[in-house]
Design an enzyme around this catalytic site. Structure first.
Site, PDB file in Angstrom:
ATOM      1  N   LYS A 294       8.132  -4.378  15.044  1.00 39.92           N
ATOM      2  CA  LYS A 294       8.583  -3.144  14.360  1.00 39.92           C
ATOM      3  C   LYS A 294       9.809  -2.327  15.376  1.00 39.92           C
ATOM      4  O   LYS A 294      10.620  -1.741  14.974  1.00 39.92           O
ATOM      5  CB  LYS A 294       7.517  -2.222  14.117  1.00 39.92           C
TER       6      LYS A 294
ATOM      7  N   PHE B 283       0.871  -1.046  -0.249  1.00 42.96           N
ATOM      8  CA  PHE B 283       0.128   0.205  -0.102  1.00 42.96           C
ATOM      9  C   PHE B 283       0.813   1.335  -0.010  1.00 42.96           C
ATOM     10  O   PHE B 283       0.734   2.047  -0.897  1.00 42.96           O
ATOM     11  CB  PHE B 283      -0.946  -0.077   1.205  1.00 42.96           C
TER      12      PHE B 283
ATOM     13  N   TYR C 282       3.033  -7.369  16.129  1.00 45.32           N
ATOM     14  CA  TYR C 282       3.345  -6.583  15.171  1.00 45.32           C
ATOM     15  C   TYR C 282       4.290  -5.321  15.577  1.00 45.32           C
ATOM     16  O   TYR C 282       5.357  -5.097  15.175  1.00 45.32           O
ATOM     17  CB  TYR C 282       2.103  -5.948  14.434  1.00 45.32           C
TER      18      TYR C 282
ATOM     19  N   THR D   4       6.353   2.924  12.515  1.00 39.10           N
ATOM     20  CA  THR D   4       5.046   3.139  12.976  1.00 39.10           C
ATOM     21  C   THR D   4       4.953   3.733  14.333  1.00 39.10           C
ATOM     22  O   THR D   4       5.916   3.575  15.149  1.00 39.10           O
ATOM     23  CB  THR D   4       4.166   1.822  13.000  1.00 39.10           C
ATOM     24  N   ASP D   5       3.908   4.350  14.792  1.00 41.70           N
ATOM     25  CA  ASP D   5       3.753   5.065  15.926  1.00 41.70           C
ATOM     26  C   ASP D   5       3.125   4.041  16.920  1.00 41.70           C
ATOM     27  O   ASP D   5       3.327   4.157  18.063  1.00 41.70           O
ATOM     28  CB  ASP D   5       2.709   5.938  15.830  1.00 41.70           C
ATOM     29  N   GLU D   6       3.012   2.721  16.621  1.00 38.64           N
ATOM     30  CA  GLU D   6       2.674   1.663  17.264  1.00 38.64           C
ATOM     31  C   GLU D   6       3.724   1.227  18.412  1.00 38.64           C
ATOM     32  O   GLU D   6       3.165   0.553  19.320  1.00 38.64           O
ATOM     33  CB  GLU D   6       1.881   0.373  16.652  1.00 38.64           C
TER      34      GLU D   6
ATOM     35  N   ALA E 176       9.392  -2.795   3.398  1.00 35.59           N
ATOM     36  CA  ALA E 176       8.756  -4.274   3.519  1.00 35.59           C
ATOM     37  C   ALA E 176       8.540  -4.744   4.953  1.00 35.59           C
ATOM     38  O   ALA E 176       9.410  -4.339   5.930  1.00 35.59           O
ATOM     39  CB  ALA E 176       9.838  -4.981   3.089  1.00 35.59           C
TER      40      ALA E 176
ATOM     41  N   LEU F 184       6.151  -9.994  -2.803  1.00 32.58           N
ATOM     42  CA  LEU F 184       4.608 -10.210  -3.242  1.00 32.58           C
ATOM     43  C   LEU F 184       4.001 -11.217  -2.362  1.00 32.58           C
ATOM     44  O   LEU F 184       3.634 -12.437  -2.820  1.00 32.58           O
ATOM     45  CB  LEU F 184       4.933 -10.907  -4.696  1.00 32.58           C
ATOM     46  N   THR F 185       3.910 -10.803  -0.981  1.00 37.25           N
ATOM     47  CA  THR F 185       3.110 -11.749   0.043  1.00 37.25           C
ATOM     48  C   THR F 185       1.820 -11.572  -0.600  1.00 37.25           C
ATOM     49  O   THR F 185       1.377 -10.568  -1.304  1.00 37.25           O
ATOM     50  CB  THR F 185       3.294 -11.176   1.388  1.00 37.25           C
TER      51      THR F 185
ATOM     52  N   ASN G 126      -1.793   5.934  11.498  1.00 40.06           N
ATOM     53  CA  ASN G 126      -2.425   5.128  10.510  1.00 40.06           C
ATOM     54  C   ASN G 126      -2.567   5.713   9.245  1.00 40.06           C
ATOM     55  O   ASN G 126      -3.060   7.229   8.995  1.00 40.06           O
ATOM     56  CB  ASN G 126      -3.727   5.179  11.079  1.00 40.06           C
TER      57      ASN G 126
HETATM   58  P1  NAD Z   1       1.606  -3.691   3.288  1.00 44.19           P
HETATM   59  O1  NAD Z   1       1.436  -4.884   4.295  1.00 44.19           O
HETATM   60  O2  NAD Z   1       0.469  -2.952   2.442  1.00 44.19           O
HETATM   61  O3  NAD Z   1       2.677  -4.005   2.230  1.00 44.19           O
HETATM   62  C1  NAD Z   1       3.821  -4.687   2.661  1.00 44.19           C
HETATM   63  C2  NAD Z   1       4.754  -5.037   1.407  1.00 44.19           C
HETATM   64  O4  NAD Z   1       5.893  -5.602   1.819  1.00 44.19           O
HETATM   65  C3  NAD Z   1       4.045  -5.940   0.390  1.00 44.19           C
HETATM   66  O5  NAD Z   1       4.167  -5.548  -0.922  1.00 44.19           O
HETATM   67  C4  NAD Z   1       4.786  -7.298   0.530  1.00 44.19           C
HETATM   68  O6  NAD Z   1       4.561  -8.031  -0.433  1.00 44.19           O
HETATM   69  C5  NAD Z   1       6.171  -6.717   1.193  1.00 44.19           C
HETATM   70  N1  NAD Z   1       6.727  -7.597   1.984  1.00 44.19           N
HETATM   71  C6  NAD Z   1       6.540  -8.216   3.174  1.00 44.19           C
HETATM   72  N2  NAD Z   1       7.459  -9.180   3.550  1.00 44.19           N
HETATM   73  C7  NAD Z   1       8.644  -9.077   2.488  1.00 44.19           C
HETATM   74  C8  NAD Z   1       9.775  -9.425   2.631  1.00 44.19           C
HETATM   75  N3  NAD Z   1      10.159 -10.478   3.229  1.00 44.19           N
HETATM   76  N4  NAD Z   1      10.675  -9.259   1.557  1.00 44.19           N
HETATM   77  C9  NAD Z   1      10.278  -8.213   0.556  1.00 44.19           C
HETATM   78  N5  NAD Z   1       8.929  -7.635   0.843  1.00 44.19           N
HETATM   79  C10 NAD Z   1       8.287  -8.095   1.740  1.00 44.19           C
HETATM   80  O7  NAD Z   1       2.109  -2.640   4.340  1.00 44.19           O
HETATM   81  P2  NAD Z   1       1.937  -1.025   4.257  1.00 44.19           P
HETATM   82  O8  NAD Z   1       0.900  -0.636   5.040  1.00 44.19           O
HETATM   83  O9  NAD Z   1       2.278  -0.459   2.951  1.00 44.19           O
HETATM   84  O10 NAD Z   1       2.980  -0.653   5.280  1.00 44.19           O
HETATM   85  C11 NAD Z   1       4.259  -0.213   4.764  1.00 44.19           C
HETATM   86  C12 NAD Z   1       5.303  -0.005   5.874  1.00 44.19           C
HETATM   87  O11 NAD Z   1       4.698   1.225   6.738  1.00 44.19           O
HETATM   88  C13 NAD Z   1       5.555  -1.047   7.050  1.00 44.19           C
HETATM   89  O12 NAD Z   1       6.908  -1.103   7.232  1.00 44.19           O
HETATM   90  C14 NAD Z   1       4.586  -0.717   7.989  1.00 44.19           C
HETATM   91  O13 NAD Z   1       5.230  -1.135   9.313  1.00 44.19           O
HETATM   92  C15 NAD Z   1       4.666   0.861   7.969  1.00 44.19           C
HETATM   93  N6  NAD Z   1       3.406   1.572   8.413  1.00 44.19           N
HETATM   94  C16 NAD Z   1       2.345   1.340   7.855  1.00 44.19           C
HETATM   95  C17 NAD Z   1       1.289   2.104   8.299  1.00 44.19           C
HETATM   96  C18 NAD Z   1      -0.347   2.106   7.983  1.00 44.19           C
HETATM   97  O14 NAD Z   1      -0.911   2.596   8.291  1.00 44.19           O
HETATM   98  N7  NAD Z   1      -0.362   1.135   6.996  1.00 44.19           N
HETATM   99  C19 NAD Z   1       1.548   3.289   9.226  1.00 44.19           C
HETATM  100  C20 NAD Z   1       2.843   3.465   9.660  1.00 44.19           C
HETATM  101  C21 NAD Z   1       3.668   2.825   9.312  1.00 44.19           C
HETATM  102  O1  DAU Z   2      -0.836   3.571  13.785  1.00 43.84           O
HETATM  103  C1  DAU Z   2      -0.115   2.717  12.620  1.00 43.84           C
HETATM  104  C2  DAU Z   2      -0.621   1.484  12.079  1.00 43.84           C
HETATM  105  O2  DAU Z   2      -1.630   1.711  11.830  1.00 43.84           O
HETATM  106  C3  DAU Z   2       0.382   0.793  11.240  1.00 43.84           C
HETATM  107  O3  DAU Z   2       1.693   0.465  11.915  1.00 43.84           O
HETATM  108  C4  DAU Z   2      -0.184  -0.582  10.865  1.00 43.84           C
HETATM  109  O4  DAU Z   2       0.555  -1.239   9.886  1.00 43.84           O
HETATM  110  C5  DAU Z   2      -1.617  -0.205  10.537  1.00 43.84           C
HETATM  111  O5  DAU Z   2      -2.173  -1.748  10.180  1.00 43.84           O
HETATM  112  C6  DAU Z   2      -2.518   0.332  11.354  1.00 43.84           C
HETATM  113  O6  DAU Z   2      -2.600  -0.229  12.702  1.00 43.84           O
HETATM  114  P1  DAU Z   2      -4.051  -0.257  13.257  1.00 43.84           P
HETATM  115  O7  DAU Z   2      -4.214  -1.539  14.075  1.00 43.84           O
HETATM  116  O8  DAU Z   2      -4.465   0.894  14.004  1.00 43.84           O
HETATM  117  O9  DAU Z   2      -5.000  -0.345  11.923  1.00 43.84           O
HETATM  118  P2  DAU Z   2      -6.382  -1.308  11.704  1.00 43.84           P
HETATM  119  O10 DAU Z   2      -6.889  -0.571  10.330  1.00 43.84           O
HETATM  120  O11 DAU Z   2      -6.172  -2.576  11.883  1.00 43.84           O
HETATM  121  O12 DAU Z   2      -7.384  -0.614  12.767  1.00 43.84           O
HETATM  122  C7  DAU Z   2      -7.657   0.715  12.973  1.00 43.84           C
HETATM  123  C8  DAU Z   2      -8.766   0.661  14.207  1.00 43.84           C
HETATM  124  O13 DAU Z   2      -9.899  -0.008  13.861  1.00 43.84           O
HETATM  125  C9  DAU Z   2      -8.148  -0.058  15.594  1.00 43.84           C
HETATM  126  O14 DAU Z   2      -8.574   0.642  16.657  1.00 43.84           O
HETATM  127  C10 DAU Z   2      -8.691  -1.196  15.293  1.00 43.84           C
HETATM  128  C11 DAU Z   2     -10.292  -1.007  14.810  1.00 43.84           C
HETATM  129  N1  DAU Z   2     -10.823  -2.148  13.738  1.00 43.84           N
HETATM  130  C12 DAU Z   2     -10.093  -2.654  12.753  1.00 43.84           C
HETATM  131  C13 DAU Z   2     -10.624  -3.560  12.141  1.00 43.84           C
HETATM  132  C14 DAU Z   2      -9.813  -4.017  10.996  1.00 43.84           C
HETATM  133  C15 DAU Z   2     -12.179  -2.277  13.919  1.00 43.84           C
HETATM  134  O15 DAU Z   2     -12.805  -1.954  14.770  1.00 43.84           O
HETATM  135  N2  DAU Z   2     -12.584  -3.538  13.251  1.00 43.84           N
HETATM  136  C16 DAU Z   2     -12.042  -3.878  12.270  1.00 43.84           C
HETATM  137  O16 DAU Z   2     -12.640  -4.802  11.516  1.00 43.84           O
END
Ligand code: NAD
Ligand code: DAU
Length: 351
Positions: free
Chosen positions: A163, A11, A159, A133-135, A81, A34-35, A188
């Site tokens: 991280k 993403f 998770y 991440t902020d988590e 990744a 490509l998971t 997020n």
């Molecule tokens: P995502 O799950 O959508 O994508 C992860 C990508 O990494 C995928 O394309 C997957 O195929 C690839 N991948 C997984 N394992 C791998 C490996 N061993 N080698 C190579 N590629 C691999 O994740 P995202 O939401 O795009 O998050 C990207 C980064 O940002 C992550 O590090 C996540 O911790 C961080 N992050 C995400 C959020 C969020 O809200 N989504 C917020 C803060 C930080």
């Molecule tokens: O804060 C950054 C993080 O945000 C990233 O590091 C993570 O990769 C990303 O997945 C995200 O984590 P969250 O757990 O906060 O995101 P998620 O979308 O899973 O959930 C957001 C909030 O919504 C959380 O309080 C849980 C709640 N939730 C989530 C799902 C999937 C629900 O209430 N129902 C649901 O079905």
């Protein structure tokens, strides 16, 4: 000039690849395993771009990473990744340890060897940027001050712990070996190409299909939402101007309860495709260890590097809904595959 991006088919990575190639002339190599979360359809249109090359592989594969570094001589490595979904880390934490800890360690080891062999100027200019991440900071009460870069790490899910471990390794490689690292800790994200296991696209696609909108617990948990292109811009700013060895918090200034998110989304959808979406809201058992509140204090990146989020939540949500409605083929291909299995496991009876 070349940069190596890992996880660029996911993403945030895919949004970053598009935004980087939209504004830079440098070549970009995208290494992705490509998971289930990686999707080449997120990169449609780049296949013939001479500045772009996709490599299918794992960040934990040291021989592959070594070969890529030697062949392409990148000036920066950006690690997106990861295994990224908290609920999956609760069901099956092993993959999180493997990619987010072992994978990052292997990547760092190869990057260290490559960087140590560079000429002095190239060594000074090289950067390793860890997308985090902020988590890692754990959870806040409703009245706590927002997370700053000095907030102690207190990860609560497998998770978040994986991280946090990666961030500590990155810190140690800077402190011990002098590797020029940067770390970003972001809140997020939401926007185009997000896999619909995450809250916003899950609610959006369920609502459009007339399925229940699952809210864990009582819906009062708070997240700080950032539109993904704002995150990508922040990463570019940190890469260009961030101080080596530093961490930068990135946030949207958009704290919302999950109930506020679902109500806003239902109202927006009702404008576009009228129906009583609120009636679909369903309260599900709470996520184990569910963090109550995340909030980011982004003062450092704003004051030092001049970045701030541009999109309001309402603008970002409207753009997100528009994107998903305009990409039915992307949606169909995602929800017909592994996603069915995930929904059946996580939300009994709703697939
Ligand atoms: P995502 O799950 O959508 O994508 C992860 C990508 O990494 C995928 O394309 C997957 O195929 C690839 N991948 C997984 N394992 C791998 C490996 N061993 N080698 C190579 N590629 C691999 O994740 P995202 O939401 O795009 O998050 C990207 C980064 O940002 C992550 O590090 C996540 O911790 C961080 N992050 C995400 C959020 C969020 O809200 N989504 C917020 C803060 C930080
Ligand atoms: O804060 C950054 C993080 O945000 C990233 O590091 C993570 O990769 C990303 O997945 C995200 O984590 P969250 O757990 O906060 O995101 P998620 O979308 O899973 O959930 C957001 C909030 O919504 C959380 O309080 C849980 C709640 N939730 C989530 C799902 C999937 C629900 O209430 N129902 C649901 O079905």
């Amino acid at each position: 000039m070349t940069i190596l991006v890992t996880g660029g088919a996911g993403f945030i990575g895919a949004n970053f690849v598009h935004s980087w190639l939209g504004s830079h002339s440098e070549t970009l190599i995208n290494l992705d395993k490509l998971t289930y979360a990686g999707n080449l359809a997120n990169l449609t249109g780049l296949e013939t771009d001479p500045r772009y090359q996709f490599i299918h592989g794992d960040i934990a594969d040291r021989a592959l990473v070594s070969n890529l570094l030697t062949t392409h001589q990148p000036t920066a490595v950006l690690n997106f990744a990861a295994e990224s979904h908290v609920d999956r880390s609760i069901q099956s934490p092993g993959a999180f340890i493997q990619t987010n800890i072992v994978g990052v360690f292997n990547l760092l080891e190869e990057v260290r060897g490559y960087w140590q062999g560079l000429a002095e100027l190239a060594r000074d200019q090289f950067r390793f940027l860890q997308i985090s991440t902020d988590e890692v900071y754990g959870t806040l009460t409703p009245t706590d001050p927002a997370f700053s870069e000095t907030t102690p790490y207190r990860p609560n899910s497998p998770y978040a712990a994986s991280k946090a471990a990666a961030d500590h390794l990155v810190r140690a490689y800077h402190h011990t070996y002098g590797l020029p690292t940067l770390t970003t800790n972001c809140s997020n994200n939401y926007g185009p190409y997000q896999y619909p296991e995450k809250l916003i696209p899950l609610l959006l696609l369920n609502a459009l299909a007339g399925k229940p909108l699952p809210i864990y617990g009582n819906g009062t948990n708070i997240r700080d939402w950032l539109y993904v292109t704002d995150h990508c811009e922040a990463i570019q700013v940190v890469l260009a101007q961030g101080r080596v060895g530093e961490t930068y918090n990135i946030g949207g200034n958009n704290e919302k309860t999950n109930l506020e998110v679902v109500h806003t989304l239902c109202d927006l959808l009702a404008e576009i495709k009228p129906r009583d979406y609120q009636a679909l809201i369903q309260f599900d058992p709470d996520r184990p260890g569910h963090d109550l509140r995340y909030a980011i204090d982004a003062t450092k990146i704003t004051q030092e590097l001049g970045w701030w989020p541009r999109m309001t939540f309402e603008q970002g949500l409207r753009a997100t809904v528009g994107w998903y409605l305009e990409h039915p083929h992307w949606v169909d291909s995602i929800i017909s595959g592994e996603y069915q299995h995930w929904v059946a496991t996580q939300y009994q009876g709703q697939s």
